[in-house]
Design a protein around this motif. Structure first.
Motif, PDB file in Angstrom:
ATOM      1  N   ASP A  30      11.361  13.026   9.752  1.00  0.00           N
ATOM      2  CA  ASP A  30      10.769  14.325  10.054  1.00  0.00           C
ATOM      3  C   ASP A  30       9.520  14.155  10.911  1.00  0.00           C
ATOM      4  OD1 ASP A  30       9.306  16.809   9.868  1.00  0.00           O
ATOM      5  OD2 ASP A  30      10.430  17.282   8.054  1.00  0.00           O
ATOM      6  N   ASN A  31       9.460  14.842  12.050  1.00  0.00           N
ATOM      7  CA  ASN A  31       8.321  14.719  12.975  1.00  0.00           C
ATOM      8  C   ASN A  31       7.019  15.260  12.416  1.00  0.00           C
ATOM      9  OD1 ASN A  31       9.881  13.526  14.942  1.00  0.00           O
ATOM     10  ND2 ASN A  31      10.349  15.445  15.975  1.00  0.00           N
ATOM     11  N   GLY A  32       7.070  16.072  11.374  1.00  0.00           N
ATOM     12  CA  GLY A  32       5.867  16.656  10.797  1.00  0.00           C
ATOM     13  C   GLY A  32       5.378  15.935   9.556  1.00  0.00           C
ATOM     14  N   LYS A  33       5.917  14.759   9.304  1.00  0.00           N
ATOM     15  CA  LYS A  33       5.540  14.008   8.111  1.00  0.00           C
ATOM     16  C   LYS A  33       5.165  12.585   8.495  1.00  0.00           C
ATOM     17  CE  LYS A  33       8.428  16.899   5.195  1.00  0.00           C
ATOM     18  NZ  LYS A  33       8.085  18.011   6.040  1.00  0.00           N
ATOM     19  N   LEU A  34       4.292  11.985   7.681  1.00  0.00           N
ATOM     20  CA  LEU A  34       3.815  10.641   7.974  1.00  0.00           C
ATOM     21  C   LEU A  34       3.454   9.936   6.679  1.00  0.00           C
ATOM     22  CD1 LEU A  34       2.800   8.646  10.259  1.00  0.00           C
ATOM     23  CD2 LEU A  34       0.548   9.690   9.924  1.00  0.00           C
ATOM     24  N   ALA A  35       3.762   8.660   6.603  1.00  0.00           N
ATOM     25  CA  ALA A  35       3.328   7.810   5.489  1.00  0.00           C
ATOM     26  C   ALA A  35       2.663   6.577   6.082  1.00  0.00           C
ATOM     27  CB  ALA A  35       4.506   7.407   4.610  1.00  0.00           C
ATOM     28  N   ILE A  36       1.512   6.211   5.527  1.00  0.00           N
ATOM     29  CA  ILE A  36       0.759   5.057   5.996  1.00  0.00           C
ATOM     30  C   ILE A  36       0.443   4.176   4.795  1.00  0.00           C
ATOM     31  CG2 ILE A  36      -1.265   4.265   7.268  1.00  0.00           C
ATOM     32  CD1 ILE A  36      -1.594   7.261   8.149  1.00  0.00           C
ATOM     33  N   ILE A  37       0.711   2.892   4.927  1.00  0.00           N
ATOM     34  CA  ILE A  37       0.429   1.940   3.854  1.00  0.00           C
ATOM     35  C   ILE A  37      -0.644   0.975   4.336  1.00  0.00           C
ATOM     36  CG2 ILE A  37       1.375   0.025   2.493  1.00  0.00           C
ATOM     37  CD1 ILE A  37       4.088   1.501   2.636  1.00  0.00           C
ATOM     38  N   ALA A  38      -1.663   0.752   3.509  1.00  0.00           N
ATOM     39  CA  ALA A  38      -2.666  -0.274   3.776  1.00  0.00           C
ATOM     40  C   ALA A  38      -2.308  -1.477   2.925  1.00  0.00           C
ATOM     41  CB  ALA A  38      -4.058   0.222   3.413  1.00  0.00           C
ATOM     42  N   GLU A  39      -2.236  -2.630   3.571  1.00  0.00           N
ATOM     43  CA  GLU A  39      -1.796  -3.838   2.883  1.00  0.00           C
ATOM     44  C   GLU A  39      -2.810  -4.956   3.119  1.00  0.00           C
ATOM     45  OE1 GLU A  39       2.463  -6.112   2.631  1.00  0.00           O
ATOM     46  OE2 GLU A  39       1.699  -5.694   4.620  1.00  0.00           O
ATOM     47  N   TYR A  40      -3.023  -5.753   2.085  1.00  0.00           N
ATOM     48  CA  TYR A  40      -3.892  -6.921   2.195  1.00  0.00           C
ATOM     49  C   TYR A  40      -3.241  -8.051   1.412  1.00  0.00           C
ATOM     50  CZ  TYR A  40      -7.971  -9.960   1.770  1.00  0.00           C
ATOM     51  OH  TYR A  40      -8.823 -11.043   1.802  1.00  0.00           O
ATOM     52  N   GLN A  41      -3.003  -9.164   2.080  1.00  0.00           N
ATOM     53  CA  GLN A  41      -2.364 -10.334   1.468  1.00  0.00           C
ATOM     54  C   GLN A  41      -1.103  -9.944   0.697  1.00  0.00           C
ATOM     55  OE1 GLN A  41      -5.427 -12.391  -0.757  1.00  0.00           O
ATOM     56  NE2 GLN A  41      -6.336 -13.211   1.096  1.00  0.00           N
ATOM     57  N   GLU A  42      -0.240  -9.178   1.378  1.00  0.00           N
ATOM     58  CA  GLU A  42       1.059  -8.743   0.864  1.00  0.00           C
ATOM     59  C   GLU A  42       0.972  -7.842  -0.369  1.00  0.00           C
ATOM     60  OE1 GLU A  42       3.952 -11.862   0.598  1.00  0.00           O
ATOM     61  OE2 GLU A  42       3.275 -12.783   2.463  1.00  0.00           O
ATOM     62  N   GLU A  43      -0.186  -7.236  -0.594  1.00  0.00           N
ATOM     63  CA  GLU A  43      -0.371  -6.293  -1.697  1.00  0.00           C
ATOM     64  C   GLU A  43      -0.736  -4.937  -1.111  1.00  0.00           C
ATOM     65  OE1 GLU A  43      -3.429  -5.504  -5.442  1.00  0.00           O
ATOM     66  OE2 GLU A  43      -3.576  -7.368  -4.304  1.00  0.00           O
ATOM     67  N   ILE A  44      -0.092  -3.881  -1.596  1.00  0.00           N
ATOM     68  CA  ILE A  44      -0.429  -2.533  -1.154  1.00  0.00           C
ATOM     69  C   ILE A  44      -1.745  -2.138  -1.812  1.00  0.00           C
ATOM     70  CG2 ILE A  44       0.236  -0.101  -1.218  1.00  0.00           C
ATOM     71  CD1 ILE A  44       3.154  -1.036  -1.075  1.00  0.00           C
ATOM     72  N   ILE A  45      -2.731  -1.819  -0.964  1.00  0.00           N
ATOM     73  CA  ILE A  45      -4.061  -1.472  -1.480  1.00  0.00           C
ATOM     74  C   ILE A  45      -4.424  -0.021  -1.185  1.00  0.00           C
ATOM     75  CG2 ILE A  45      -4.884  -3.852  -1.386  1.00  0.00           C
ATOM     76  CD1 ILE A  45      -6.431  -3.041   1.187  1.00  0.00           C
ATOM     77  N   GLY A  46      -3.606   0.649  -0.382  1.00  0.00           N
ATOM     78  CA  GLY A  46      -3.866   2.042  -0.060  1.00  0.00           C
ATOM     79  C   GLY A  46      -2.623   2.725   0.445  1.00  0.00           C
ATOM     80  N   PHE A  47      -2.581   4.042   0.264  1.00  0.00           N
ATOM     81  CA  PHE A  47      -1.424   4.821   0.701  1.00  0.00           C
ATOM     82  C   PHE A  47      -1.888   6.219   1.063  1.00  0.00           C
ATOM     83  CE2 PHE A  47       2.252   7.623  -0.136  1.00  0.00           C
ATOM     84  CZ  PHE A  47       3.178   7.047   0.717  1.00  0.00           C
TER      85      PHE A  47
END
Length: 146
Positions: A30-47
């Motif tokens: 969907d062009n009106g949606k977005l997901a962003i993942i912050a990763e550090y040393q292969e661990e998800i630290i933010g979303f």
């Protein structure tokens, strides 16, 4: 993540791999949606996830939710996630307004949003109920892309 500032409680946050996969596929398609993942040393630290309106008259606006792991707060992770979101929104001809709701006492988050140009639009009184005696207000904020 500090549970106090999340809408879901730990017992409510039970998502299967297939449910998460379907959720992310829906965003990608969907062009009106977005997901962003912050990763550090292969661990998800933010979303961060953003969803625009699902009806014609509100397609131009959407809201996002963001969370950063406790041990990575105040290190620029939220700022980086927000920068990517707003750059995407400015480049997306569909999106004109980015909205959020934030706990009224979450001063660090409010300061971050204000520094990016978000303005307060209103307040939901006693919007969050922790127990029979504890309530929190939510502040409504918006950023206009043009």
């Amino acid at each position: 993540m500090k549970p106090l500032y999340l809408l879901s409680t730990e017992t409510e946050f039970k998502v299967s791999y297939d449910q998460e996969k379907q959720f992310l596929k829906h965003i990608v398609d969907d062009n009106g949606k977005l997901a962003i993942i912050a990763e550090y040393q292969e661990e998800i630290i933010g979303f961060l996830d953003f969803h625009n309106g699902h009806k014609k008259r509100i397609l131009h606006q959407g809201a996002f939710g963001m969370s950063v792991a406790n041990e990575y707060r105040n290190q620029g992770v939220g700022k980086a996630l927000l920068t990517v979101l707003l750059d995407w929104a400015k480049d997306n001809p569909l999106i004109e307004k980015v909205c959020l709701e934030v706990f009224a006492d979450n001063t660090n988050a409010i300061c971050l949003y204000e520094n990016f140009g978000f303005v307060e639009e209103g307040r939901k009184l006693k919007a969050i109920k922790i127990d029979n005696e504890t309530y929190y207000d939510l502040i409504l904020m918006a950023y206009f892309t043009n």
